[in-house]
Each structure stands twice: as structure tokens, then as C-alpha cells.
Design an enzyme around this catalytic site. Structure first.
Site, PDB file in Angstrom:
ATOM      1  N   ASP A 408       0.856  -1.195   0.000  1.00 58.49           N
ATOM      2  CA  ASP A 408       0.000   0.000   0.000  1.00 58.49           C
ATOM      3  C   ASP A 408       0.893   1.247   0.000  1.00 58.49           C
ATOM      4  O   ASP A 408       2.105   1.156   0.156  1.00 58.49           O
ATOM      5  CB  ASP A 408      -0.878  -0.064   1.263  1.00 58.49           C
ATOM      6  CG  ASP A 408      -1.939   1.017   1.272  1.00 58.49           C
ATOM      7  OD1 ASP A 408      -2.362   1.464   0.188  1.00 58.49           O
ATOM      8  OD2 ASP A 408      -2.349   1.427   2.385  1.00 58.49           O
ATOM      9  N   GLU A 411       2.432   5.005  -4.078  1.00 59.95           N
ATOM     10  CA  GLU A 411       2.389   5.956  -5.227  1.00 59.95           C
ATOM     11  C   GLU A 411       3.706   6.694  -5.390  1.00 59.95           C
ATOM     12  O   GLU A 411       4.047   7.009  -6.538  1.00 59.95           O
ATOM     13  CB  GLU A 411       1.241   6.938  -5.024  1.00 59.95           C
ATOM     14  CG  GLU A 411      -0.136   6.304  -5.114  1.00 59.95           C
ATOM     15  CD  GLU A 411      -0.452   5.386  -3.932  1.00 59.95           C
ATOM     16  OE1 GLU A 411       0.075   5.664  -2.839  1.00 59.95           O
ATOM     17  OE2 GLU A 411      -1.167   4.399  -4.099  1.00 59.95           O
ATOM     18  N   ASP A 483      -8.964   3.934  -2.028  1.00 59.71           N
ATOM     19  CA  ASP A 483      -9.906   4.354  -0.977  1.00 59.71           C
ATOM     20  C   ASP A 483     -11.191   4.913  -1.567  1.00 59.71           C
ATOM     21  O   ASP A 483     -11.397   6.129  -1.642  1.00 59.71           O
ATOM     22  CB  ASP A 483      -9.225   5.376  -0.066  1.00 59.71           C
ATOM     23  CG  ASP A 483      -8.073   4.750   0.699  1.00 59.71           C
ATOM     24  OD1 ASP A 483      -7.955   3.498   0.684  1.00 59.71           O
ATOM     25  OD2 ASP A 483      -7.283   5.493   1.311  1.00 59.71           O
TER      26      ASP A 483
HETATM   27  C1  GLC Z   1      -4.699   3.299   2.966  1.00 62.04           C
HETATM   28  C2  GLC Z   1      -5.210   2.108   2.164  1.00 62.04           C
HETATM   29  C3  GLC Z   1      -6.278   1.399   2.953  1.00 62.04           C
HETATM   30  C4  GLC Z   1      -5.703   0.970   4.303  1.00 62.04           C
HETATM   31  C5  GLC Z   1      -5.168   2.176   5.057  1.00 62.04           C
HETATM   32  C6  GLC Z   1      -4.469   1.784   6.344  1.00 62.04           C
HETATM   33  O1  GLC Z   1      -5.693   4.236   3.100  1.00 62.04           O
HETATM   34  O2  GLC Z   1      -5.678   2.481   0.916  1.00 62.04           O
HETATM   35  O3  GLC Z   1      -6.762   0.295   2.250  1.00 62.04           O
HETATM   36  O4  GLC Z   1      -6.684   0.340   5.059  1.00 62.04           O
HETATM   37  O5  GLC Z   1      -4.250   2.874   4.246  1.00 62.04           O
HETATM   38  O6  GLC Z   1      -3.411   0.948   6.103  1.00 62.04           O
END
Ligand code: GLC
Length: 814
Positions: A408, A411, A483
């Protein structure tokens, strides 16, 4: 028009160009042809046009007369076999001819036009501008036709047809985006243009921020270009969309076959902890008989958000927990972010510093940005040695029993945005600033993860999920659309974004079922789920502090509907797996807009509120609140309504019932869909019979049935079971032929059940290999015989039971 006059006209049309350092290509002063490459000297600037295949041509522009190293993050870098290509020239143009294409290069000024072999124009540089540059910016302007439609561009909002907007590729963490937000997490500088049902594709191989204007603000042209790097693009001729996707995925790579469990239902939230909560969650799925294969641990499992660690209070015995969950049939996937906490006492930080793996600023100091753990260093994933180190870090979690990894924030997303432009990366061994590689940071992180996990656990297929990516990301990871929000607009967006990714070479895609931000109403959750069970990745996820969002969290009646939906996914898993395999071999997506299968039918060209899974299952999800009916377009052919068994003859628009408890589904007649009884998780009942859903129709067909162990790589050595199933009907009989099983894998079951739909009357006789099969008078009896058949009058289904066998099997119903 004389040159000066034309320039004047240009300035009047595009006044901003008059002032900038904008230039476009002038006259071709010289040319040479070598190794299927035409090099054009345009009085300083150079152009290279390379014919790679009869339908594939690469175009490169070197404004300063030279080209950079031939390096690409996206391309697989294969050698293309030489093919014959004829070159002819006269005073006005040079023409390259393959068996499928003509590439015409106009000399004055230098402009490129792609035509079919017969000479019909497909794609033409704009006379006024063509290939152009302005300082470091490079652009290509093409003629736009009134009826041109655009597909692709990866993870974009909007509609399936990307025309009428301008789109940017710059990987961006944009929580709670909406249908107008652009850019988002991924960059896929690839598109398909289609006119009159004939399509071509263009891939701009450039990792800088790029822009695609598809008739936005002007219908005079469309354009694509980047803020730096080279104008380096690949033209792929169709005319079929599938052919383009196959070629494109040959260029940038395809999805490896994922482990079968990753196709099951996946449950996530930010965050399940401590251990007792995770155990309760798992047990609740089993107690309630709601199938589920994977549970995710979000950032709270870590020690102070330190990647590759466990919080010792919340998860004191991770190995034991993972083993117990494994015994219940669960796989666990954990999140890993790129930010490494600045803490020399933390082993990953110490190793990263010692190995010089973190990004630096131009003055040599380490770059620090803030994310979950506070101050962090960030690995420079563009460096092969750093990727190798990164891959090795997974050893501990793998030894603990973690099955999959979720990358995650890559980017990269950091508090307040992304890295400053000046952050340095050692791209191809040379330091470049962040602008050059921002868009591939996530791709290279996923690559490091995939390659590391594959090496650490060579007998299992890696499952990696990534938020950021670039063209080719499918080689390493599945993708989810970040998200999203628990609202109806997002339900629609989820569908079009997944379709767009599929049309860009990324088949393994999904979205947060229920919506990440906010909490869905029970109805919205169920509709999200009914879409999600038919998308390649099926994961329920929600943010911190939102309401419970497990399938049972919305009251008894919704729980029952949600259970039914998830069970349906498991019933369809054999079909889904077969379609995944096709995607892994061809690049044709699992989830397909109708246009992919019915390209000649204009009614499908912009249709994006329904889709196909594979080529035979049509899904018409309900996307608006309160709707209990919806219009469905059924293209040419006959279509079974799965709920009623009613047969429709397309092309037709029908209004169908869409009660809250189900998603409208249709099966193309003349198809055999492999299915199974629902199970609680993949591998729960390996010996359960395979069910072949037979949907007879006017057309004869041949479908495939692919099976293997569902994990590991033995299938690459021939350990799979592949058979062709053909279906034909005439006045006398319906014939189903299971071709001989190819491959060495032996499915562990003893029986196969044919579920023959659309039997208006009880068959007079059913034979197998010409021998009459016994008729029994109930399903129960059928269970107790080795072979036989039963007619279920109410649903007009004939059930035929056969022993599993490797040879050819011919069944006839009369
Ligand atoms: C980011 C991710 C989400 C995750 C969060 C906490 O917002 O896109 O899916 O739950 O981080 O890790």
C-alpha cells in the site's frame, strides 16, 4: 499552403504555442533503413520507426537528434523475430508495408500515418503539429474522428469511453476520490481507439507524468505526451480489441496464474486486532457457513507500524495463530508499506542504511517523509539490489505462515502528498530525480515483493496486492482501486474502473466491497457484494472507525442474502479459474465490457453498466438505490436468465427482475460452465463432484475446462488437466462431448455431474458412450448410483451423473 503561412495559421489556432519553445517536426532531410528500422533525419531532430511485427510498430522521437538508452520499466524486452517489410519511397513519402499495415511517412513536414494493408487510414498525425516538443515536454497530436471512441488508460474514473476528457498519469493517493477525480493510484499510458468497430492501440512507454487529451476542449485532435523523457510509442493494429490486448500484453507482460485461494472471498478491515478478534472473525465465518479464504491484517498488526514486525501485545504468538487459522482453511495476508521508520534500532532500518537502500536528496542526505510510523526512509525500488534486499525481508513473515502481501501507499503516498521532485533514484544506474520514476515506484515495489516471495517460497504462487502501479503491474500483483467511498456513485465507479483496468492489460482487479470511507446502508453493501462476487478480486474492506462491515453485520435478512452471494462465487470458481487461466495466457481480461465479445455491435461500444465474466456469463449488477428491476442489453445469441431459466433471444433490451437478494445473471446459450457445490474455502472438499452447467442453444460450441492443483508451479511442467467440452444440438439429440483429459493432473474427485438446463421435457433416453444410462427418480437416488440421470421437472433440468475418467466421454440426451 506554404510553410510560413502554415505556421501563421498554427499560431492563430493555438496562440500559446507562439510564445513557448514549442516545435514540431519539419522536413525529412534524410533516411536510412536497417534491421526493420527506418531512421529519419529531420534537420537535427531524428525519428525512428521500427517494425516489430506485422501489426506492431514502434515510433521514437529524438528532438535533439539522439536517443537515450533503450530502457523500459514496462516492457518485457523480448527480441522480435525479423519479418519481411517492404520499403518504397518517392518525393513525397516513404511507405513501409507489412502483411497487415502500411506506415506512410510524409516528408514535408514529417508526419506518420498508419493504414491497413489495403490502404484505409487508421491513425494520422495532425498535419499542423504531429510529433512535437517544448523544452523537456514531448507530445504527439493525432487527427480525431467524430465517431472515435477511446478505451483503456488503466485505473481511471469516468466512463468506459474515455473521450471528451483529458487524463493525467501521475500516481496519486487520493482518499475518497469521486467520479471526476484524476489522476489516481495507477498509471497505464495505454489506450485503444476505435472507429466503426475497427480498433488500434497505442502504448506510450514513458514513466514521466503524461497527459492524454481525448477530444477535451477541442474536437480537432487528440494528443498524448509527457513532461519529460522520450516520445516513444507502440502502435498496435487490431482491428479486434482482443488481438490488441493480446499483443499489448505480449509487450508488457501478463498476469501469472494466481493461487486458487486468492479467487475466494477475502475479508479485510482497518484493522482486525488483537489476535482474539481475528480468531473470532475466522470462527464466525465458519459458524455461519459464509465462505471465506483470506483474512487481512492492516497496519495495527505491526510494532509501531514497523514493516516486517509483529506487535507483541496484540499478536504474541503469530505462528500459532496462523497455523490455527490455516487449519480452519484461512490464508492470512498482511499489509506492507514502503515507509521504513527512522529508527536505527529497528533491523529493517539498520539493514537499509547499511546497504544504502534508501532514497537520497541531491546533496546526499537521506530523504525523510512522514507516513504511519512518523519519519520514514524509503527504499529506492528502481535499484535491482534494493529490490532484492526488499524481497528478502519477507522471509520472517513467510516463515511465520503469512500467505499473501498487500503493498500500500506506494504511489508513493506520504503525508501531504508525495516525494519532492528532487528526491534521487538510481534508475539504470544513473541518478535521476523523482519526476522520472514517480509513476513506476509502486510497480517496482510490487516487483521486489513478488520476486522476493517467489524466491523464498518457490513451491507456492505468490499473492501480492498493490495500490500503485504502472503498465505491466499485472506481472507481479493484483490491483484494487484504493480508498473508495460507501456511496452509490462509487458502486458504478468500481465497475467502470475495473473494466478500464482490464482493457489495459490488468485482469486481476477489484475494489473495496462496501466502500472504504464511510459505512454503507445494508442495501448498498449487498449490491456492492453482488458486484464484487463477479469481479476478479473479491475483497471486503473498510476504514478505521467505520461500522462493522462483515457480511453478517447488517441483520439476518441481509446476512442470508450476502451468504447466498458469496456462495454463488464459490459455485462459479471452476469457471472463474478457467477464465483466469485464459487471461494469464492471452491478456484478455477476466471481466470484460460487452464490446470485447461483440465488437461489431454498436450497442455495446459504450455499454458500461453490465459486463461479461469470460465470454459466457453476463452480469447486470444493480447500481442504484431502491432499484428492483433493471434494463439489460443482451447481444446477439440466446441467453438464459440464471434465476428463471427463461431463454431470451438477442439482440434485445429486456427489463428484468432484480430483487435485493440477487444479481441478474445470464448465460450465453451454447455454453458449458464448470461449477461446483459451494464450499467454505478452496480445497475444503477436493473430492466433491464437478458440475458442468450445460446451457444448450442454437449454436454449437467448444469450451475448455482447465484444472490443476490450484497452487504451485507443477502445472508449468504439465501437471494440469485440460479438456475441451463440445456441445451440439439437433432435432434428435443434445450431445455433450468431454474431450480426453490432457496433462498429468488427476482431479481428486470420483464423479462429474452434468446439469443440463432448458430441458422442456423429460428425455426419452440418456446414453454415455452409446450405452443407456439408468434413470432414477430423485436427486437423493442419483447420489447413490455410480452413473445415471434424473429429470427435475420444476426447473427443467436433467442431471446426469458420470464417473470421472480421463478418456473421451460422449453423452447424448434424446
Ligand atoms: C490506505 C489504504 C487502505 C488501508 C489504510 C491503512 O488508506 O488504501 O486500504 O486500510 O491505508 O493501512
Amino acid at each position: 499552403m506554404g510553410r510560413a503561412l502554415r505556421t501563421w495559421a498554427l499560431w492563430l489556432l493555438f496562440p500559446s504555442l507562439a510564445t513557448a519553445g514549442y516545435r514540431s517536426l519539419g522536413e525529412v532531410k534524410g533516411s536510412s533503413w536497417q534491421d526493420n528500422r527506418l531512421t529519419l533525419d529531420c534537420g537535427g531532430p531524428q525519428v525512428q520507426i521500427t517494425v516489430l511485427a506485422s501489426d506492431l510498430v514502434r515510433v521514437r522521437l529524438g528532438p535533439a537528434g539522439e536517443f537515450g538508452p533503450d530502457f523500459s520499466y514496462a516492457l518485457l524486452g523480448r527480441d522480435w523475430p525479423r519479418l519481411s517489410c517492404a520499403v518504397t519511397e518517392d518525393e513525397t513519402q516513404i511507405v513501409l508495408r507489412t502483411t497487415e499495415l502500411q506506415v506512410r511517412i510524409q516528408r514535408m513536414p514529417c508526419r506518420v500515418t498508419f493504414c491497413t494493408a489495403e490502404g484505409a487510414e487508421l491513425c494520422r498525425d495532425l498535419e499542423a503539429m504531429g510529433m512535437a516538443w517544448d523544452g523537456p515536454r514531448v507530445q504527439c497530436f493525432k487527427m480525431l474522428h467524430p465517431e472515435e471512441i477511446f478505451y483503456g488508460l488503466g485505473e481511471k474514473t469516468g466512463r468506459l469511453n474515455k473521450r471528451g476528457r483529458s487524463w493525467v498519469m501521475w500516481n496519486t493517493d487520493h482518499p475518497g476520490y469521486d467520479s471526476a477525480t484524476d489522476p489516481l493510484y495507477q498509471s497505464h499510458p495505454f489506450f485503444i481507439a476505435m472507429r466503426g468497430g475497427n480498433a488500434y492501440g497505442i502504448f506510450l512507454d514513458n514513466s514521466y507524468r503524461s497527459t492524454f487529451r481525448f477530444g477535451a476542449g477541442t474536437s480537432a485532435f487528440y494528443s498524448f505526451g509527457a513532461d519529460g523523457g522520450e516520445l516513444d510509442y507502440y502502435f498496435i493494429w487490431g482491428p479486434s480489441l482482443k488481438k490488441i490486448l493480446t499483443r499489448y500484453s505480449e509487450l508488457v507482460g501478463r498476469m501469472p496464474l494466481p493461487p486458487l485461494w486468492a479467487l475466494g472471498f477475502q475479508q479485510c478491515r482497518w484493522s482486525y486486532y488483537p489476535e482474539s478478534e481475528v480468531r473470532t472473525l475466522a470462527q464466525t465465518f465458519r459458524n455461519k457457513g459464509i465462505p471465506c479464504d483470506a483474512i487481512y491484517l492492516d497496519i495495527h498488526y505491526m510494532d509501531g507500524y514497523r514493516c516486517f514486525t509483529w506487535d507483541a501485545n496484540r499478536f504474541p504468538r503469530p505462528q500459532q495463530m496462523l497455523a490455527d487459522l490455516g487449519a480452519l482453511g484461512f490464508k492470512v495476508v498482511v499489509i506492507i508499506d514502503p515507509g521504513i521508520k527512522v529508527d536505527p534500532a529497528y533491523w529493517v532500518c539498520a539493514e537499509g542504511l547499511a546497504g544504502d537502500h534508501f532514497c537520497r536528496l541531491p546533496d546526499g542526505t537521506l530523504h525523510v517523509s512522514q507516513v504511519w510510523p512518523g519519519d520514514c526512509y524509503f527504499p529506492d525500488f528502481t535499484r535491482p539490489t534494493t529490490r532484492q534486499w526488499w524481497g528478502s525481508l519477507y522471509a520472517g513473515l513467510i516463515a511465520d505462515g503469512v500467505s499473501g502481501f498487500w503493498n500500500d501507499m506506494n504511489e508513493p503516498g506520504v503525508w501531504g502528498g508525495t516525494f519532492p521532485d528532487i528526491v534521487q533514484h538510481s534508475h539504470t544506474g544513473q541518478l535521476v530525480d523523482h519526476l522520472a520514476v514517480h509513476n513506476v515506484y509502486g510497480l517496482e515495489m510490487a516487483r521486489g515483493t513478488y520476486e522476493g516471495v517467489r524466491k523464498l517460497r518457490p513451491d507456492k504462487r505468490p499473492f501480492v496486492l498493490t495500490r500503485a502501479g504502472f503498465a505491466g503491474v499485472q506481472r507481479y500483483a493484483a490491483v484494487w482501486t484504493g480508498d473508495n467511498v460507501a456511496n452509490w456513485e462509487h458502486l458504478r465507479l468500481a465497475l467502470t474502473m475495473c473494466l478500464g483496468l482490464g482493457m489495459s492489460g490488468v485482469p486481476f482487479v477489484g475494489f473495496d466491497i462496501g466502500g472504504f470511507e464511510g459505512s454503507p446502508t445494508p442495501e448498498l453493501f449487498t449490491r456492492f457484494l453482488q458486484l464484487g462476487i463477479l469481479t476478479p478480486l473479491c475483497r471486503n474492506h473498510t476504514s478505521y472507525g467505520t461500522r462493522d462491515q462483515e457480511p453478517w453485520a447488517f441483520g439476518d435478512s441481509f446476512e442470508e442474502m450476502n451468504r447466498r452471494a458469496i456462495r454463488l462465487r464459490y459455485e462459479l470458481l471452476p469457471y472463474l479459474y478457467d477464465v483466469f487461466r485464459e487471461a494469464s495466457l492471452t491478456g484478455i481480461p477476466v471481466m470484460r465490457p460487452l464490446v470485447l465479445e461483440f465488437q461489431k455491435d454498436p450497442a455495446t461500444w459504450e455499454l458500461d453498466d453490465q459486463f461479461l465474466v469470460g465470454d459466457a456469463l453476463l452480469v447486470a449488477p444493480v447500481l442504484s438505490e431502491g432499484a428492483r428491476m433493471r434494463w439489460v442489453y443482451l447481444p446477439e445469441g440466446q441467453w438464459y436468465d440464471l434465476a428463471t431459466n427463461q431463454l431470451h433471444r438477442g439482440p434485445v433490451r429486456v427489463m428484468v427482475d432484480a430483487p435485493l437478494e440477487r444479481v441478474p445473471l445470464f448465460v450465453r446459450a451454447g455454453t458449458v460452465i464448470p461449477m461446483q457445490e459451494p464450499v467454505n474455502f478452496v480445497g475444503e472438499r477436493p473430492a466433491a463432484p464437478l458440475i458442468l452447467g450445460v446451457y444448450p442453444g442454437d449454436r454449437s460450441s467448444v469450451d475448455s475446462l482447465y484444472e490443476d492443483a490450484g497452487d504451485g508451479f507443477a502445472y508449468e511442467q504439465g501437471e494440469y488437466a485440460l479438456r475441451l467440452i463440445s456441445l451440439a444440438r439437433d432435432r434428435q439429440a443434445l450431445r455433450v462431448a468431454l474431450g480426453p483429459r490432457r496433462g498429468t493432473y488427476q482431479p481428486p474427485r470420483s464423479h462429474v455431474l452434468l446439469r443440463v438446463n432448458g430441458c422442456a421435457r423429460v428425455p426419452r433416453q440418456v446414453t454415455m458412450q452409446g450405452q443407456v444410462l439408468p434413470h432414477v427418480d430423485s436427486m437423493d437416488r442419483l447420489q447413490n448410483v455410480d452413473r445415471g440421470w434424473f429429470y427435475e421437472a420444476e426447473r427443467m433440468i436433467t442431471w446426469v451423473k458420470l464417473p470421472e475418467s480421463p478418456g473421451e466421454v460422449n453423452i447424448e440426451l434424446r
